[in-house]
Design an enzyme around this catalytic site. Structure first.
Site, PDB file in Angstrom:
ATOM      1  CB  THR A  11      -3.741  -6.607  -2.660  1.00 33.59           C
ATOM      2  OG1 THR A  11      -4.020  -6.382  -2.234  1.00 33.59           O
ATOM      3  CG2 THR A  11      -4.648  -7.409  -3.992  1.00 33.59           C
ATOM      4  CE  LYS A 100      -3.984   3.574  -7.090  1.00 33.65           C
ATOM      5  NZ  LYS A 100      -4.933   2.590  -7.121  1.00 33.65           N
ATOM      6  CD  GLU A 124      -0.729  -0.541 -19.642  1.00 33.16           C
ATOM      7  OE1 GLU A 124       0.141  -0.122 -20.500  1.00 33.16           O
ATOM      8  OE2 GLU A 124      -1.622   0.195 -18.829  1.00 33.16           O
ATOM      9  CB  VAL A 127      -4.326   4.598 -15.694  1.00 30.82           C
ATOM     10  CG1 VAL A 127      -6.312   4.530 -15.972  1.00 30.82           C
ATOM     11  CG2 VAL A 127      -3.533   5.708 -15.090  1.00 30.82           C
ATOM     12  CG  ASP A 196      -7.441   5.384  -7.153  1.00 27.21           C
ATOM     13  OD1 ASP A 196      -6.179   5.037  -6.759  1.00 27.21           O
ATOM     14  OD2 ASP A 196      -8.238   4.934  -8.046  1.00 27.21           O
ATOM     15  CE  LYS A 200      -6.390   3.918 -10.495  1.00 23.32           C
ATOM     16  NZ  LYS A 200      -7.883   3.525 -10.055  1.00 23.32           N
TER      17      LYS A 200
HETATM   18  P1  NDP Z   1      -1.306  -3.466   0.211  1.00 26.56           P
HETATM   19  O1  NDP Z   1      -1.273  -2.483   1.048  1.00 26.56           O
HETATM   20  O2  NDP Z   1      -1.656  -4.314  -0.151  1.00 26.56           O
HETATM   21  O3  NDP Z   1       0.091  -3.947   0.033  1.00 26.56           O
HETATM   22  C1  NDP Z   1       1.026  -2.894   0.421  1.00 26.56           C
HETATM   23  C2  NDP Z   1       2.507  -3.781   0.913  1.00 26.56           C
HETATM   24  O4  NDP Z   1       3.069  -3.005   1.199  1.00 26.56           O
HETATM   25  C3  NDP Z   1       1.332  -3.610   2.776  1.00 26.56           C
HETATM   26  O5  NDP Z   1       2.198  -5.289   3.015  1.00 26.56           O
HETATM   27  C4  NDP Z   1       2.349  -3.136   2.990  1.00 26.56           C
HETATM   28  O6  NDP Z   1       2.995  -3.212   4.057  1.00 26.56           O
HETATM   29  C5  NDP Z   1       4.381  -2.945   2.630  1.00 26.56           C
HETATM   30  N1  NDP Z   1       4.434  -1.737   2.998  1.00 26.56           N
HETATM   31  C6  NDP Z   1       4.476  -0.599   2.965  1.00 26.56           C
HETATM   32  N2  NDP Z   1       5.072   0.624   2.785  1.00 26.56           N
HETATM   33  C7  NDP Z   1       6.553  -0.557   3.423  1.00 26.56           C
HETATM   34  C8  NDP Z   1       7.495  -0.283   3.462  1.00 26.56           C
HETATM   35  N3  NDP Z   1       8.145   1.143   3.454  1.00 26.56           N
HETATM   36  N4  NDP Z   1       8.628  -1.568   3.671  1.00 26.56           N
HETATM   37  C9  NDP Z   1       8.011  -2.298   2.959  1.00 26.56           C
HETATM   38  N5  NDP Z   1       7.244  -2.409   2.760  1.00 26.56           N
HETATM   39  C10 NDP Z   1       6.409  -1.636   3.079  1.00 26.56           C
HETATM   40  O7  NDP Z   1      -1.503  -2.324  -1.588  1.00 26.56           O
HETATM   41  P2  NDP Z   1      -1.668  -3.135  -2.568  1.00 26.56           P
HETATM   42  O8  NDP Z   1      -1.738  -4.221  -2.720  1.00 26.56           O
HETATM   43  O9  NDP Z   1      -3.759  -3.345  -2.863  1.00 26.56           O
HETATM   44  O10 NDP Z   1      -1.677  -2.166  -3.622  1.00 26.56           O
HETATM   45  C11 NDP Z   1      -0.159  -1.680  -4.117  1.00 26.56           C
HETATM   46  C12 NDP Z   1      -0.012  -0.496  -4.665  1.00 26.56           C
HETATM   47  O11 NDP Z   1      -0.475  -0.678  -5.912  1.00 26.56           O
HETATM   48  C13 NDP Z   1      -0.875   0.423  -4.431  1.00 26.56           C
HETATM   49  O12 NDP Z   1      -0.333   1.991  -4.741  1.00 26.56           O
HETATM   50  C14 NDP Z   1      -2.466   1.268  -5.049  1.00 26.56           C
HETATM   51  O13 NDP Z   1      -2.563   2.195  -5.266  1.00 26.56           O
HETATM   52  C15 NDP Z   1      -2.048   0.307  -6.533  1.00 26.56           C
HETATM   53  N6  NDP Z   1      -2.529  -0.204  -6.854  1.00 26.56           N
HETATM   54  C16 NDP Z   1      -3.253  -1.809  -6.310  1.00 26.56           C
HETATM   55  C17 NDP Z   1      -4.693  -2.325  -6.761  1.00 26.56           C
HETATM   56  C18 NDP Z   1      -5.459  -2.766  -6.169  1.00 26.56           C
HETATM   57  O14 NDP Z   1      -6.798  -3.810  -6.813  1.00 26.56           O
HETATM   58  N7  NDP Z   1      -4.980  -3.639  -4.986  1.00 26.56           N
HETATM   59  C19 NDP Z   1      -4.621  -1.674  -8.826  1.00 26.56           C
HETATM   60  C20 NDP Z   1      -4.397  -0.896  -9.322  1.00 26.56           C
HETATM   61  C21 NDP Z   1      -2.778   0.014  -8.332  1.00 26.56           C
HETATM   62  P3  NDP Z   1       2.112  -3.561   5.901  1.00 26.56           P
HETATM   63  O15 NDP Z   1       0.248  -3.868   4.879  1.00 26.56           O
HETATM   64  O16 NDP Z   1       2.513  -3.510   6.641  1.00 26.56           O
HETATM   65  O17 NDP Z   1       1.842  -1.463   5.701  1.00 26.56           O
HETATM   66  N1  HSE Z   2      -8.618   1.322  -5.129  1.00 27.60           N
HETATM   67  C1  HSE Z   2      -8.381   1.313  -6.771  1.00 27.60           C
HETATM   68  C2  HSE Z   2     -10.155   1.045  -7.632  1.00 27.60           C
HETATM   69  C3  HSE Z   2      -7.135   0.045  -7.084  1.00 27.60           C
HETATM   70  O1  HSE Z   2     -11.047   0.451  -6.916  1.00 27.60           O
HETATM   71  O2  HSE Z   2      -9.581   1.147  -8.540  1.00 27.60           O
HETATM   72  C4  HSE Z   2      -6.966   0.393  -8.293  1.00 27.60           C
HETATM   73  O3  HSE Z   2      -5.991   0.994  -8.863  1.00 27.60           O
END
Ligand code: NDP
Ligand code: HSE
Length: 412
Positions: A11, A100, A124, A127, A196, A200
């Site tokens: 995402t 986080k 940034e 949180v 979560d 934060k």
């Molecule tokens: P996703 O699960 O959508 O994306 C993570 C990606 O990283 C997936 O494609 C996953 O592959 C890949 N991945 C996981 N482990 C590995 C690895 N060892 N090597 C290579 N690729 C890997 O997560 P998000 O994008 O939602 O979130 C990412 C981070 O951002 C998290 O820490 C989340 O807490 C944080 N975050 C998310 C927000 C949100 O709104 N979604 C907002 C703020 C922070 P696969 O799916 O195959 O495991």
């Molecule tokens: N899962 C988290 C939330 C993503 O819902 O706030 C943003 O850190």
């Protein structure tokens, strides 16, 4: 030209690629450099996606490439993210992350390494999603002694609570939508059980108070026990229910907690709905300030990540100082903190049950819902958590009280 690598194409990672592409010209003007995404690391394949030609599943390609100056970690989880990030920093590459879990656990150490190498570790987006909050704490609010941070820090749970309160939807139904919208964590228990938000508030407390707040020391309660009936009582009382993360200085001691709280409709956080987050800060000079915006989701989060990339480019060989030492922040025991509780009880005989409640809690007001029989609610007077919990235990043992069905903290 600055070469960057993105670890994780989910995402947030795909959002970062999209934001850099959409606003390329203005971003590069602000950074003073052109930005080239040289690698995307992921374990999945993305056939037909334009990033296919720069996709790798081998971190060594990135860590061993001296041309890569900034690594964007958006995979999530502590491992292997911690190992990759630490190695990147030790090899002189700045790191930007939205993770986080990683920041709450290893933030102090990773900041120290970045400082020793004259590079940056920026987080940034970890949180409040798209809300600028880390930079204000590190820079704009440095003239203040901060004595309270209270926030709605989880978009998924705020989305669920808002939909339950306003549209009467069920918990499970709304959680599913939050997952589809990309708000929820991979394991949504981290959202709904409060972990979560706990990470934060640990990050914000560490930055505000300059010492390491261990998230495992923070009292954490999620929203899974909140029912539609609790929402109805809250509405009748002119209140609403929010998952609040708080850390507060009381006479030089600090307490921190994450839990659902019934707040009055007049409270500054009462009208923060849906995926929006808000963070309310009290400083001894500035007074009250509030930060508001989308707390989760692809583009708002990517916006914060890209802003950090720009900052990292502008400070390529100069560390931006953060005030977060490894020294542990000792937190107060919650039982010494004053609060009020909303309590619902089930009874057989109304008159005797009210007498029993009042014999323990004093002359509290009794609240009933029109369509509910055999149950009433009351709000305790303000006392320490320890005393209120002792009284609740005494009430539980009373013959007339069949069940204590809800206990929720209350703030005006
Ligand atoms: P996703 O699960 O959508 O994306 C993570 C990606 O990283 C997936 O494609 C996953 O592959 C890949 N991945 C996981 N482990 C590995 C690895 N060892 N090597 C290579 N690729 C890997 O997560 P998000 O994008 O939602 O979130 C990412 C981070 O951002 C998290 O820490 C989340 O807490 C944080 N975050 C998310 C927000 C949100 O709104 N979604 C907002 C703020 C922070 P696969 O799916 O195959 O495991
Ligand atoms: N899962 C988290 C939330 C993503 O819902 O706030 C943003 O850190």
């Amino acid at each position: 030209m600055i070469n960057i690598a993105i670890l994780g194409y989910g995402t947030v990672g795909s959002g970062v690629v999209e934001v850099i592409k959409t606003n390329k010209n203005s971003i590069e003007k602000k950074a003073g450099e052109s930005i080239n995404i040289k690698y995307v690391l992921d374990i999945r394949k993305f056939p037909g996606d334009p990033i296919e030609e720069i996709l790798t599943d081998n971190i060594e390609d990135i860590l061993n490439d001296d041309e890569v100056k900034i690594i964007v970690e958006v995979m999530g989880g502590v491992e292997p993210a911690y190992t990759f990030v630490k190695r990147a920093l030790l090899s002189g590459k700045s790191v930007v992350t939205s993770n986080k879990e990683l920041v709450a656990k290893h933030g102090a150490e990773l900041l120290e390494i970045a400082k020793s190498k004259d590079i940056n570790f920026l987080f940034e987006a970890s949180v409040g999603g798209g809300i600028p909050i880390i930079r204000p704490l590190n820079q704009s609010l440095t003239a203040d002694e901060i004595y309270e941070i209270t926030g709605i820090l989880n978009g998924t749970t705020n989305y669920i609570l808002s939909k339950m309160a306003d549209e009467g939807k069920s918990f499970e139904e709304v959680l599913k939508v939050a997952q589809e919208k990309g708000y929820a964590e991979r394991d949504p228990k981290a959202d709904v059980e409060g972990h979560d938000a706990c990470r934060k508030i640990a990050i914000l407390s560490s930055l505000a108070f300059g010492m390491h707040a261990d998230y495992e020391d923070i009292y954490t309660e999620g929203i899974t026990k909140i029912t539609k009936r609790d929402m109805d009582y809250a509405k009748k009382l002119g209140y609403t229910i929010k998952l609040l993360a708080t850390s507060k200085k009381i006479d030089h001691r600090i307490f921190a907690r994450v839990c659902p709280v019934m707040i009055s409709k007049e409270h500054p956080l009462a009208n923060v709905n849906g995926v929006f987050n808000a963070i309310f800060i009290k400083g001894n000079v500035i007074g009250d300030v509030m930060f508001y915006g989308k707390g989760a989701g692809k583009l708002p989060t990517a916006s914060a990540v890209v802003a950090d990339i720009v900052d990292a480019i502008k400070h390529l060989n100069r560390n931006i100082l953060s005030f977060w030492s490894k020294e542990k922040l000792e937190l107060m025991d919650l039982k010494d903190v004053n609060t009020r509780y909303f309590v619902t009880i089930k009874y057989d005989n109304f008159k005797t049950a009210v007498e029993e409640v009042r014999s323990i809690f004093g002359e509290v007001e009794v609240i009933q819902l029109d369509d509910v029989e055999g149950e009433f609610a009351f709000i305790t007077l303000e006392e320490t958590e320890g005393i209120i919990n002792e009284k609740i235990n005494v009430l539980k043992d009373k013959e007339e009280i069949k069940e204590i069905s809800s206990t929720i903290r209350v703030e005006r």
